[in-house]
Design a protein around this motif. Structure first.
Motif, PDB file in Angstrom:
ATOM      1  N   GLN A 148     -33.848  16.392   3.263  1.00 40.14           N
ATOM      2  CA  GLN A 148     -34.232  15.863   4.028  1.00 40.14           C
ATOM      3  C   GLN A 148     -32.918  15.085   5.173  1.00 40.14           C
ATOM      4  O   GLN A 148     -33.134  15.416   6.398  1.00 40.14           O
ATOM      5  CB  GLN A 148     -34.876  14.062   3.944  1.00 40.14           C
ATOM      6  N   PHE A 149     -31.840  14.986   4.550  1.00 39.91           N
ATOM      7  CA  PHE A 149     -30.505  14.488   5.223  1.00 39.91           C
ATOM      8  C   PHE A 149     -29.907  16.059   5.870  1.00 39.91           C
ATOM      9  O   PHE A 149     -30.290  16.497   7.516  1.00 39.91           O
ATOM     10  CB  PHE A 149     -29.213  14.055   4.595  1.00 39.91           C
ATOM     11  N   ALA A 150     -30.128  16.954   5.178  1.00 33.17           N
ATOM     12  CA  ALA A 150     -29.808  18.585   6.154  1.00 33.17           C
ATOM     13  C   ALA A 150     -30.520  18.614   7.788  1.00 33.17           C
ATOM     14  O   ALA A 150     -29.605  19.345   8.207  1.00 33.17           O
ATOM     15  CB  ALA A 150     -30.177  19.159   5.360  1.00 33.17           C
ATOM     16  N   ALA A 151     -32.036  18.025   7.550  1.00 35.16           N
ATOM     17  CA  ALA A 151     -32.564  18.577   9.075  1.00 35.16           C
ATOM     18  C   ALA A 151     -32.112  17.749  10.453  1.00 35.16           C
ATOM     19  O   ALA A 151     -32.119  17.846  11.087  1.00 35.16           O
ATOM     20  CB  ALA A 151     -34.114  17.384   8.575  1.00 35.16           C
ATOM     21  N   TYR A 152     -31.059  16.469   9.589  1.00 37.73           N
ATOM     22  CA  TYR A 152     -29.927  15.921  10.838  1.00 37.73           C
ATOM     23  C   TYR A 152     -28.434  15.976  10.592  1.00 37.73           C
ATOM     24  O   TYR A 152     -28.055  15.520  11.828  1.00 37.73           O
ATOM     25  CB  TYR A 152     -30.058  14.474  10.095  1.00 37.73           C
ATOM     26  N   LEU A 153     -28.402  17.358  10.431  1.00 38.51           N
ATOM     27  CA  LEU A 153     -27.223  17.704  10.813  1.00 38.51           C
ATOM     28  C   LEU A 153     -27.406  18.640  12.135  1.00 38.51           C
ATOM     29  O   LEU A 153     -27.927  19.035  12.379  1.00 38.51           O
ATOM     30  CB  LEU A 153     -26.811  18.936   9.354  1.00 38.51           C
ATOM     31  N   PRO A 154     -25.900  18.257  12.739  1.00 37.82           N
ATOM     32  CA  PRO A 154     -26.363  19.651  13.788  1.00 37.82           C
ATOM     33  C   PRO A 154     -27.040  21.135  14.207  1.00 37.82           C
ATOM     34  O   PRO A 154     -27.487  20.662  15.401  1.00 37.82           O
ATOM     35  CB  PRO A 154     -24.267  19.340  14.967  1.00 37.82           C
ATOM     36  N   THR A 155     -26.276  21.760  13.250  1.00 37.75           N
ATOM     37  CA  THR A 155     -27.262  23.342  14.167  1.00 37.75           C
ATOM     38  C   THR A 155     -28.822  22.903  13.870  1.00 37.75           C
ATOM     39  O   THR A 155     -29.303  23.333  14.494  1.00 37.75           O
ATOM     40  CB  THR A 155     -26.531  24.279  12.702  1.00 37.75           C
ATOM     41  N   ALA A 156     -29.217  22.607  12.159  1.00 40.85           N
ATOM     42  CA  ALA A 156     -30.554  22.155  12.235  1.00 40.85           C
ATOM     43  C   ALA A 156     -31.206  21.280  12.760  1.00 40.85           C
ATOM     44  O   ALA A 156     -32.609  21.520  13.222  1.00 40.85           O
ATOM     45  CB  ALA A 156     -30.673  21.939  10.540  1.00 40.85           C
ATOM     46  N   ALA A 157     -30.970  20.759  13.478  1.00 42.44           N
ATOM     47  CA  ALA A 157     -31.097  20.012  14.165  1.00 42.44           C
ATOM     48  C   ALA A 157     -31.409  20.456  15.904  1.00 42.44           C
ATOM     49  O   ALA A 157     -32.588  20.311  16.512  1.00 42.44           O
ATOM     50  CB  ALA A 157     -30.316  18.070  14.060  1.00 42.44           C
ATOM     51  N   GLY A 158     -30.542  20.603  16.303  1.00 50.70           N
ATOM     52  CA  GLY A 158     -30.466  20.913  17.326  1.00 50.70           C
ATOM     53  C   GLY A 158     -31.612  23.120  17.771  1.00 50.70           C
ATOM     54  O   GLY A 158     -32.079  23.451  17.883  1.00 50.70           O
ATOM     55  N   ALA A 159     -31.052  23.576  15.986  1.00 51.21           N
ATOM     56  CA  ALA A 159     -32.165  24.507  16.652  1.00 51.21           C
ATOM     57  C   ALA A 159     -33.755  24.618  16.101  1.00 51.21           C
ATOM     58  O   ALA A 159     -34.208  25.174  16.433  1.00 51.21           O
ATOM     59  CB  ALA A 159     -31.917  25.520  14.923  1.00 51.21           C
ATOM     60  N   ARG A 160     -33.632  22.829  15.975  1.00 44.86           N
ATOM     61  CA  ARG A 160     -35.356  22.577  16.624  1.00 44.86           C
ATOM     62  C   ARG A 160     -35.556  22.973  17.775  1.00 44.86           C
ATOM     63  O   ARG A 160     -37.269  23.467  17.440  1.00 44.86           O
ATOM     64  CB  ARG A 160     -35.819  21.384  15.828  1.00 44.86           C
ATOM     65  N   LEU A 161     -35.318  23.389  18.894  1.00 43.92           N
ATOM     66  CA  LEU A 161     -35.208  23.519  19.938  1.00 43.92           C
ATOM     67  C   LEU A 161     -35.739  24.877  20.496  1.00 43.92           C
ATOM     68  O   LEU A 161     -36.031  25.310  20.723  1.00 43.92           O
ATOM     69  CB  LEU A 161     -34.189  22.723  20.952  1.00 43.92           C
ATOM     70  N   VAL A 162     -34.453  25.965  20.070  1.00 43.45           N
ATOM     71  CA  VAL A 162     -35.464  27.188  18.873  1.00 43.45           C
ATOM     72  C   VAL A 162     -36.355  28.152  18.708  1.00 43.45           C
ATOM     73  O   VAL A 162     -35.676  29.182  18.025  1.00 43.45           O
ATOM     74  CB  VAL A 162     -34.136  28.055  19.528  1.00 43.45           C
ATOM     75  N   THR A 163     -36.709  26.816  17.983  1.00 43.76           N
ATOM     76  CA  THR A 163     -37.440  26.992  16.437  1.00 43.76           C
ATOM     77  C   THR A 163     -39.039  27.491  17.026  1.00 43.76           C
ATOM     78  O   THR A 163     -39.664  26.042  17.768  1.00 43.76           O
ATOM     79  CB  THR A 163     -37.643  26.378  15.385  1.00 43.76           C
TER      80      THR A 163
END
Length: 284
Positions: free
Chosen positions: A224-239
């Motif tokens: 759950q914490f990993a989802a709020y790290l910068p790469t994972a969070a920002g990658a939601r835009l291109v997922t």
């Protein structure tokens, strides 16, 4: 006794002074652009990042063309394949962003830059503006070339890029926005560390080692914490909603695409704030 009057020769006459132009933010941006474009490594990095988009788009599209007839209609999301080069482009452009801010510390040119901009922060923002602008332009062209490279297989695969579809538009526009934000994050880290080697190592370690490690550890709080790290969070835009992310291993979808991008921008803002404070307090 007679006196001889002296008249100055043309060479001895005082030449008119060239008026000094004030140091403005647009002039700082122009100066930083000259510095960045004068480096041969800049053009090699941009060419490499740009080449990844059509190369990987063509490779992925041609590879699935052989199995397209076995998949149900609508299984393939065109923009997800068009933008296949985003991960490798991320690696190169983040490295470029770090070098853009650390290179002057290695050569000592940063002292001249800060003399021209004694308040320091305008110089930092000018560098950031140039880096983000270059990354935005490069990644936009990359997405378009990826689209052109994948297009020959669209009919065979049965997929397309539909600019009337909200998800397709988000994926196509999201790649330049995502890469620009990640480059700004790398720029901030480089400004804090002031070393090209250490900065690149830190950025790539965060993106390709630390974050995937959190995502794959079978412990729910860490995932759950990993989802709020910068790469994972920002990658939601291109997922893609159906295919998942090709940037990060995090499978947590707590954040919406634009919410995840907002989290990335918060990371960027915090990093740049720290970089600005340290620039004002530390010696050049």
């Amino acid at each position: 006794m007679s006196t001889t009057s002296f008249s100055p020769t043309p060479a001895a006459r005082t030449r008119p002074r060239t008026p000094l132009q004030p140091v403005t933010f647009p002039r700082l941006v122009a100066s930083e652009w000259v510095k960045l474009r004068s480096l041969r490594s800049t053009w090699w990095a941009l060419a490499l990042a740009l080449a990844f988009f059509p190369l990987l788009a063509a490779m992925r599209s041609s590879s699935i063309a052989t199995i397209a007839d076995q998949a149900p209609p609508g299984s393939f999301v065109g923009p997800a394949y068009v933008t296949s080069g985003v991960t490798l482009a991320l690696l190169v452009l983040c490295g470029l962003a770090v070098v853009a801010v650390t290179g002057e510390y290695r050569t000592g040119q940063i002292r001249s830059t800060l003399v021209a901009a004694p308040t320091r922060l305008p110089a930092l923002w000018a560098k950031l503006t140039v880096v983000v602008g270059v990354v935005l332009a490069t990644s936009t062209v990359g997405v378009l070339t990826g689209w052109a490279a994948a297009a020959p297989w669209f009919d065979e695969i049965g997929m397309t890029v539909d600019l009337t579809d909200a998800e397709h538009v988000r994926l196509m526009l999201g790649v330049p926005l995502y890469l620009a934000a990640m480059a700004a994050l790398a720029f901030g880290i480089g400004s804090i560390i002031r070393s090209a080697a250490a900065g690149i190592t830190s950025v790539l370690g965060l993106v390709f080692v630390v974050e995937p490690a959190f995502a794959y550890i079978p412990f729910e709080p860490l995932q759950q914490f990993a989802a709020y790290l910068p790469t994972a969070a920002g990658a939601r835009l291109v997922t893609s909603d159906s295919l998942g992310s090709i940037v990060t291993g995090s499978g947590v979808t707590t954040l919406t695409p634009w919410g995840g991008y907002g989290v990335l921008l918060v990371w960027v803002a915090v990093t740049l704030t720290v970089a600005a404070v340290l620039l004002r307090r530390r010696d050049a």
